[in-house]
Design a protein around this motif. Sequence first.
Motif, PDB file in Angstrom:
ATOM      1  N   GLY A  12       1.223  -1.191   0.150  1.00 51.12           N
ATOM      2  CA  GLY A  12       0.134  -0.131  -0.073  1.00 51.12           C
ATOM      3  C   GLY A  12       0.589   1.555  -0.087  1.00 51.12           C
ATOM      4  O   GLY A  12       0.751   2.529   0.091  1.00 51.12           O
ATOM      5  N   LEU A  13       2.212   1.162   0.396  1.00 51.55           N
ATOM      6  CA  LEU A  13       3.168   2.244  -0.220  1.00 51.55           C
ATOM      7  C   LEU A  13       2.819   2.974  -1.988  1.00 51.55           C
ATOM      8  O   LEU A  13       3.126   2.150  -2.183  1.00 51.55           O
ATOM      9  N   SER A  14       3.443   4.238  -1.863  1.00 50.01           N
ATOM     10  CA  SER A  14       3.708   4.456  -2.932  1.00 50.01           C
ATOM     11  C   SER A  14       5.141   4.550  -3.205  1.00 50.01           C
ATOM     12  O   SER A  14       6.113   4.560  -4.187  1.00 50.01           O
ATOM     13  N   ASP A  15       6.123   4.388  -2.080  1.00 53.93           N
ATOM     14  CA  ASP A  15       7.609   3.885  -2.335  1.00 53.93           C
ATOM     15  C   ASP A  15       7.431   2.485  -2.433  1.00 53.93           C
ATOM     16  O   ASP A  15       7.634   1.905  -1.418  1.00 53.93           O
ATOM     17  N   ILE A  16       8.120   1.871  -3.439  1.00 53.03           N
ATOM     18  CA  ILE A  16       8.370   0.591  -3.458  1.00 53.03           C
ATOM     19  C   ILE A  16       9.651   0.195  -3.610  1.00 53.03           C
ATOM     20  O   ILE A  16       9.201  -1.355  -2.944  1.00 53.03           O
ATOM     21  N   SER A  17      10.393   0.465  -3.365  1.00 50.89           N
ATOM     22  CA  SER A  17      11.800  -0.006  -2.817  1.00 50.89           C
ATOM     23  C   SER A  17      12.032  -0.005  -1.405  1.00 50.89           C
ATOM     24  O   SER A  17      12.872  -0.787  -0.391  1.00 50.89           O
ATOM     25  N   LEU A  18      10.912   0.918  -0.599  1.00 53.63           N
ATOM     26  CA  LEU A  18      11.256   1.472   0.712  1.00 53.63           C
ATOM     27  C   LEU A  18      10.153  -0.085   1.000  1.00 53.63           C
ATOM     28  O   LEU A  18      10.283  -0.716   2.343  1.00 53.63           O
ATOM     29  N   SER A  19       9.320  -0.686   0.570  1.00 48.88           N
ATOM     30  CA  SER A  19       8.724  -1.603   0.880  1.00 48.88           C
ATOM     31  C   SER A  19       9.632  -3.063   0.581  1.00 48.88           C
ATOM     32  O   SER A  19       9.038  -4.185   1.371  1.00 48.88           O
ATOM     33  N   ASP A  20       9.554  -3.095  -0.712  1.00 46.63           N
ATOM     34  CA  ASP A  20      10.225  -4.706  -0.459  1.00 46.63           C
ATOM     35  C   ASP A  20      11.989  -4.169   0.083  1.00 46.63           C
ATOM     36  O   ASP A  20      12.431  -5.451   0.703  1.00 46.63           O
ATOM     37  N   THR A  21      12.506  -3.193   0.845  1.00 47.30           N
ATOM     38  CA  THR A  21      13.407  -3.047   1.703  1.00 47.30           C
ATOM     39  C   THR A  21      12.766  -3.904   3.372  1.00 47.30           C
ATOM     40  O   THR A  21      13.475  -4.430   3.806  1.00 47.30           O
ATOM     41  N   SER A  22      11.572  -3.282   3.742  1.00 47.72           N
ATOM     42  CA  SER A  22      11.029  -3.584   4.461  1.00 47.72           C
ATOM     43  C   SER A  22      10.694  -4.647   4.850  1.00 47.72           C
ATOM     44  O   SER A  22      11.076  -5.465   5.348  1.00 47.72           O
ATOM     45  N   ASN A  23      10.128  -5.246   3.631  1.00 47.47           N
ATOM     46  CA  ASN A  23       9.579  -7.459   3.388  1.00 47.47           C
ATOM     47  C   ASN A  23      10.887  -7.530   3.979  1.00 47.47           C
ATOM     48  O   ASN A  23      11.174  -9.363   4.250  1.00 47.47           O
ATOM     49  N   GLY A  24      12.280  -7.590   2.481  1.00 50.44           N
ATOM     50  CA  GLY A  24      13.389  -8.076   2.986  1.00 50.44           C
ATOM     51  C   GLY A  24      13.697  -8.611   4.698  1.00 50.44           C
ATOM     52  O   GLY A  24      14.106  -9.003   4.660  1.00 50.44           O
ATOM     53  N   VAL A  25      13.185  -6.804   5.568  1.00 49.48           N
ATOM     54  CA  VAL A  25      14.015  -7.273   6.778  1.00 49.48           C
ATOM     55  C   VAL A  25      12.955  -8.100   7.307  1.00 49.48           C
ATOM     56  O   VAL A  25      13.849  -9.080   8.753  1.00 49.48           O
ATOM     57  N   LEU A  26      11.849  -7.971   6.956  1.00 55.84           N
ATOM     58  CA  LEU A  26      11.261  -9.080   8.196  1.00 55.84           C
ATOM     59  C   LEU A  26      10.784 -10.802   8.066  1.00 55.84           C
ATOM     60  O   LEU A  26      11.727 -11.349   8.783  1.00 55.84           O
ATOM     61  N   TYR A  27      11.584 -10.817   6.593  1.00 58.07           N
ATOM     62  CA  TYR A  27      11.535 -12.192   6.058  1.00 58.07           C
ATOM     63  C   TYR A  27      12.599 -12.621   6.725  1.00 58.07           C
ATOM     64  O   TYR A  27      13.023 -13.610   7.228  1.00 58.07           O
ATOM     65  N   GLY A  28      14.280 -12.112   6.769  1.00 60.53           N
ATOM     66  CA  GLY A  28      15.191 -12.284   7.284  1.00 60.53           C
ATOM     67  C   GLY A  28      15.376 -12.488   8.644  1.00 60.53           C
ATOM     68  O   GLY A  28      14.833 -13.307   8.920  1.00 60.53           O
ATOM     69  N   THR A  29      14.189 -11.060   9.612  1.00 62.78           N
ATOM     70  CA  THR A  29      14.151 -11.505  10.857  1.00 62.78           C
ATOM     71  C   THR A  29      13.683 -13.068  10.992  1.00 62.78           C
ATOM     72  O   THR A  29      13.383 -14.090  12.268  1.00 62.78           O
ATOM     73  N   PHE A  30      12.222 -13.181  10.432  1.00 65.02           N
ATOM     74  CA  PHE A  30      11.245 -14.016  10.889  1.00 65.02           C
ATOM     75  C   PHE A  30      12.218 -15.566  10.092  1.00 65.02           C
ATOM     76  O   PHE A  30      11.597 -16.363  10.678  1.00 65.02           O
ATOM     77  N   ALA A  31      13.332 -15.330   9.134  1.00 64.84           N
ATOM     78  CA  ALA A  31      13.498 -16.542   8.714  1.00 64.84           C
ATOM     79  C   ALA A  31      14.637 -16.981   9.738  1.00 64.84           C
ATOM     80  O   ALA A  31      14.541 -18.671  10.516  1.00 64.84           O
ATOM     81  N   ILE A  32      15.332 -16.371  11.085  1.00 67.87           N
ATOM     82  CA  ILE A  32      15.863 -16.545  11.754  1.00 67.87           C
ATOM     83  C   ILE A  32      15.379 -17.307  12.939  1.00 67.87           C
ATOM     84  O   ILE A  32      15.427 -18.266  13.572  1.00 67.87           O
ATOM     85  N   THR A  33      14.305 -15.941  13.348  1.00 69.60           N
ATOM     86  CA  THR A  33      13.297 -16.787  14.207  1.00 69.60           C
ATOM     87  C   THR A  33      12.512 -17.821  13.907  1.00 69.60           C
ATOM     88  O   THR A  33      12.462 -18.589  15.534  1.00 69.60           O
ATOM     89  N   GLY A  34      12.043 -18.480  13.170  1.00 69.65           N
ATOM     90  CA  GLY A  34      11.204 -19.430  12.016  1.00 69.65           C
ATOM     91  C   GLY A  34      12.248 -20.793  12.566  1.00 69.65           C
ATOM     92  O   GLY A  34      11.964 -22.026  13.697  1.00 69.65           O
ATOM     93  N   LEU A  35      13.789 -20.473  13.173  1.00 64.17           N
ATOM     94  CA  LEU A  35      14.725 -21.783  13.604  1.00 64.17           C
ATOM     95  C   LEU A  35      14.054 -22.449  14.679  1.00 64.17           C
ATOM     96  O   LEU A  35      14.203 -23.934  15.128  1.00 64.17           O
ATOM     97  N   ILE A  36      14.049 -21.573  15.746  1.00 66.02           N
ATOM     98  CA  ILE A  36      13.621 -21.537  17.692  1.00 66.02           C
ATOM     99  C   ILE A  36      12.026 -21.730  17.461  1.00 66.02           C
ATOM    100  O   ILE A  36      11.548 -21.596  18.612  1.00 66.02           O
ATOM    101  N   SER A  37      11.455 -20.929  16.776  1.00 64.61           N
ATOM    102  CA  SER A  37       9.719 -20.454  16.906  1.00 64.61           C
ATOM    103  C   SER A  37       8.759 -21.770  17.764  1.00 64.61           C
ATOM    104  O   SER A  37       8.361 -21.293  18.296  1.00 64.61           O
ATOM    105  N   GLY A  38       9.242 -23.058  17.074  1.00 65.64           N
ATOM    106  CA  GLY A  38       8.625 -23.754  17.308  1.00 65.64           C
ATOM    107  C   GLY A  38       8.736 -24.527  18.849  1.00 65.64           C
ATOM    108  O   GLY A  38       8.141 -24.210  19.503  1.00 65.64           O
ATOM    109  N   ALA A  39      10.440 -24.638  19.532  1.00 64.03           N
ATOM    110  CA  ALA A  39      10.576 -23.964  20.643  1.00 64.03           C
ATOM    111  C   ALA A  39      10.031 -23.566  22.108  1.00 64.03           C
ATOM    112  O   ALA A  39       9.667 -23.955  22.692  1.00 64.03           O
TER     113      ALA A  39
END
Length: 441
Positions: free
Chosen positions: A12-39
Motif C-alpha cells: 500500500g506504499l507509494s515507495d516500492i523500494s521502501l516496501s521491498d526493503t522492509s519486507n526483506g528485513v521482515l522475512y530475514g528476521t522471520f527466517a532466523i526466529t523461525g528456527l527456534i519459534s517452534g521450541a
Amino acid sequence: MFSAVSNLGAGGLSDISLSDTSNGVLYGTFAITGLISGAINNLLGPRLTLFIGTLGYALYVGSLWCYQTQGTGWFVIFAGAILGVSAALLWSAQGAIMMSYPLEKDKGKAFAIFWAIFQFGSFIGSIIALAINIESGKLSAVSTSTYIAFLVIIFVGVASSFLVLPPNRVIRSDGTIVKLEATSKPHEEVVGMLRLLKDWRMMALVPMFFASNYFYAYQGAINANIFDGPTRALNATLEGAGAIVGALMIGYFCLDLKWFHRRTRGYLGLAVVTVLVIIVWSVALAWQVTFTRADVSDTNRINYHDANYKGKGALFFFYYFSDACYQALAYWIMSAMSNDPFTLARYAGLYKALQSAGSAGSFGMDAVSTPFLNEHLASWILMLFSLPLAYLVIRSVKETNYEDEKVVYVDDVKRQHAEEGAAPPASDDSIEKASVEDREA
C-alpha cells in the motif's frame, strides 16, 4: 489483514523500494526466529505465543500509516524487523494447532478451514480498500482510512488469541487427548530440534518450503507497477477469493477423500498442484514476455476499465488458487508425518523459517530492480524442482501414525485417577496407551 495490505502491491506504499526493503528485513528476521519459534511455542504454550505473535502485525500496519502521514521510512523498516520475530511465533503456534488438533482423516479439511478464514481476512480487507479507493484511479498509495480499518480488525484478532485452548485441554471427537502436557521442557526442545535436522524427509522438503512464498515478491511487484490503485485493490480481492476457493477445493475434495488410502490422497494432491503450477505459470509467462520494467510508468498503468485488463484478473485469481493448493500440500505432508503437537510446532517453525528465507531473497531481488522475467522464472523453477522431492516424502507416508505415537483416551485418564481416588490434574506426565482399540481410521 497483513495479506490484504501486501496484496495491494508494495504494502500500500507509494515507495516500492521502501516496501521491498522492509519486507526483506521482515522475512530475514522471520527466517532466523523461525528456527527456534517452534521450541518457544512448546515452552510458552499456544495461547501466549499467539498473543505475542499477533502484536507485531498491529505495529507494522501502524508504521505504514505513520509513513503515509509523516514520511517515517525508518519506522517501516523497524516494524518489519519486529513483525518478522512475532510472525514466526504466530505461525509456529498456528501450524501446531492446525496439524495436531484434528483427527488424521480431517487434516486436509483443517487446513482448508484455516486458510479460508485466513484469506477471508485478506478478502474483506481488500474489499474495504476497493470501496474506499474506487472513486479515485490516481491514488498511488492506499488511503489513511484503509489503514484504520485494518488496525481495528487486527486488534480484534489480538484479543481472540486468548480463546485458544492448550493441547492438554483439547479432546478430539474420538475421545483422544491431543497431548497430556501443556508445555515442553528446554532439554526436550534441544533434542527434538536435533532429531528434526537429521530427518531425511524434512531435508527433502527444504526446496518446497523455500519456494512456498518466493513468488509473492514477484506477484506483488507486478500488481504495484502495472496497475493503478483501485485495480490493485480489485486484484487483491480476486487473490483472496482464489485462495479461499483453492483451499476448500483441495482440502475437502482431494486430500481428505475417504475413498482413497492416505498415500494415494497425497499423490492426488501432488498431481493437482503440479498441473496447476505448470498451467498458471505458463499463462503468466506468456503475458510477462510482452513487457519489461522499462515499459512501466505512471502514465500507462492499467485500470480495470481498460481493454488490456482482460484476463489479468483471472490470472491473479488462479495465482492464489494454485498457491493455496501448494501450501495445503506442504502442510498435509508435514501433518501426515506426525500427530504430536510439539513435533509439529518444530516442523512449522522450520517450514516458516525456510519459507521466509526464500521471501527475503525474492524481495531482495525485486528491491534491486531485477528483470520481471528473471523473477518469474526463478519462482517457477523453484516450485517445479520441489515437486519430485515432495513425491519421495509422500511415498514414505503411513496409513496412520497412531501405532507409532501411542495415544491417550480421556476416559482412560479419568478411570486411572478415579482408581487412585484423585481428580485428574490440568497437566500431568504422559500416560501412554500401549494398544489402541476402536480407533477411527
